[in-house]
Enzyme design. Structure first.
Site, mmCIF file in Angstrom:
data_model
loop_
_atom_site.group_PDB
_atom_site.id
_atom_site.type_symbol
_atom_site.label_atom_id
_atom_site.label_comp_id
_atom_site.label_asym_id
_atom_site.label_seq_id
_atom_site.Cartn_x
_atom_site.Cartn_y
_atom_site.Cartn_z
ATOM 1 N N GLN A 80 0.804 -1.213 0.000
ATOM 2 C CA GLN A 80 0.000 0.000 0.000
ATOM 3 C C GLN A 80 0.839 1.267 0.000
ATOM 4 O OE1 GLN A 80 -1.755 0.332 4.360
ATOM 5 N NE2 GLN A 80 -1.920 -1.782 3.624
ATOM 6 N N HIS A 117 0.130 5.646 0.833
ATOM 7 C CA HIS A 117 -0.798 6.644 1.356
ATOM 8 C C HIS A 117 -0.552 7.974 0.649
ATOM 9 C CE1 HIS A 117 -1.749 3.646 4.240
ATOM 10 N NE2 HIS A 117 -0.617 3.747 4.898
ATOM 11 N N GLU A 139 2.386 7.630 8.921
ATOM 12 C CA GLU A 139 2.220 6.761 10.094
ATOM 13 C C GLU A 139 3.579 6.297 10.604
ATOM 14 O OE1 GLU A 139 -0.349 3.874 8.271
ATOM 15 O OE2 GLU A 139 1.305 2.713 7.446
ATOM 16 N N ARG A 163 -3.901 0.572 -2.812
ATOM 17 C CA ARG A 163 -3.318 -0.767 -2.721
ATOM 18 C C ARG A 163 -2.585 -1.161 -3.997
ATOM 19 N NH1 ARG A 163 -8.010 -0.775 0.214
ATOM 20 N NH2 ARG A 163 -7.740 -1.405 2.400
#
Length: 400
Positions: free
Chosen positions: A102, A104, A139, A285
């Site tokens: 993935q 972001h 993150e 994804r």
């Protein structure tokens, strides 16, 4: 339920039962009897609209997102003006099976992508929806065990060596050239399924056989190819297999951390962690999944540059190890106390505390005892003290 900004409130998060999760770690942490043998993948603490935490006082319960929306002063003026919401989401993860590849988006990318899907009338819960909100999703994860993940493209020489070592990949050397990551990645992501099968089926068959007979090790990509097909019982060849070979394979030891910036392709492979991210659920994804893959959006938001993984250890000062990142949305501290030790904090934003182990007392206008699996929230403008009642380890999420 009337909120007193001087008080500390217990917080109840939300469990996400994604299929890739383990069955024991999070239930044991939260004191839940998993009688249905469900996967417990993630435990969310925050105010995300799809799964906001609840505050508790006696028998009363109230939604954290609603509390902050109705009383924005609880966020502090700086957070209120800059973000207009609690800008972070704290999680505990137990990764038993590999997650999808993935990427972001940046904040700008998320805003434009969300607006485009809204204008096109794509339902927010549609399976082909790319953007769940307008926010970016950087993150950080702090390993609670030995943890394996994929993180960013390997250096050019390493990519060339990999393409040469796997006979079926040698035809891709010409596509990659001296370092054309975008051309190579777009090429493999757009291959017709028939060509994909021709290249990858022999690779998958070999690695499943090696994994079955314990001939491969976690430090090599082939191990995870075999693991994926043995775990998922997948029938179709998945183009995400290429990413296992093209991205850095990283092992973190317990206590080590890594930051995932926007655009960095990555995937969690195995282990438990504390994860802190911007308050978003935007995921593009790139394979190892049965979910929607939008190749053009994925390519648009991927950083096609090599990455040297940076393992973070935080900045230690006494009982506190602090982690800061190149984003304004969040920071995290690990508080480790024993004996009669204490740590004092002044909250300039809402701060969420999660107790991983031991027992502690958190004190402000009231006192709140925390044990393993407990969490609480302190609102902006409050000063509080964390005291060890029994050797404790607590993670503190806040806005720096």
């Amino acid at each position: 339920m009337k909120i007193d900004p001087r008080k500390i409130y217990p917080l109840k998060g939300t469990v996400q039962h994604y299929a890739w999760g383990g069955h024991e770690f999070i239930p044991a942490l939260l004191g839940i009897d998993n009688t249905k043998d469900q996967p417990f993948a993630e435990y969310w603490m925050g105010a995300h609209r799809s799964a906001p935490s609840t505050l508790a006082e006696g028998e009363a319960r109230t939604d954290l997102k609603q509390v902050l929306a109705s009383e924005p002063a609880l966020m502090g003026s700086a957070v209120q003006q800059r973000f207009g919401e609690l800008p972070y989401l704290l999680k505990v993860l137990d990764v038993k099976h590999m997650l999808s590849i993935q990427v972001h988006p940046t904040r700008e990318g998320a805003e434009s992508g969300f607006a485009a899907e809204e204008a096109a009338g794509v339902d927010i819960n549609a399976s082909n929806r790319n953007y769940k909100d307008r926010n970016h999703k950087p993150e950080v994860m702090i390993a609670l065990s030995g943890f394996w993940l994929l993180h960013g493209f390997k250096q050019p020489a390493a990519v060339k060596a990999t393409l040469h070592q796997v006979p079926q990949f040698r035809e891709l050397l010409a596509v990659f050239g001296e370092g054309n990551y975008k051309e190579l990645y777009t090429h493999v992501m757009e291959l017709p399924q028939q060509k994909l099968d021709e290249i990858l089926l022999p690779v998958v068959q070999k690695e499943v056989r090696r994994r079955t007979f314990h001939e491969s090790e976690p430090g090599e990509p082939g191990y995870w190819v075999g693991e994926y097909y043995l775990d998922k019982k997948a029938e179709q060849i998945d183009r995400g297999i290429f990413a296992i070979y093209l991205l850095n394979l990283v092992q973190l030891q317990a206590g080590e951390a890594i930051f995932q910036a926007a655009g960095i392709p990555h995937a969690y492979l195995r282990g438990q962690n504390i994860e802190l991210m911007a308050n978003s659920d935007n995921v593009l994804r790139g394979g190892l999944t049965t979910k929607h893959i939008d190749v053009s959006e994925l390519v648009k938001h991927t950083r096609f540059t090599p990455v040297e993984p940076e393992i973070l250890h935080g900045s230690a000062a006494g009982a506190i190890r602090d982690f800061r990142f190149p984003v304004p949305d969040f920071a995290v501290s690990e508080i480790t106390l024993s004996g009669t030790r204490q740590a004092k904090f002044d909250a300039a934003s809402p701060e969420i505390l999660f107790c991983l182990e031991g027992k502690a007392m958190v004190s402000a206008a009231n006192e709140l005892q925390m044990g393993s699996g407990d969490s609480c929230i302190v609102f902006a403008g409050n000063s509080y003290i964390v005291s060890a009642e029994q050797g404790c380890r607590i993670f503190r999420a806040y806005v720096p």
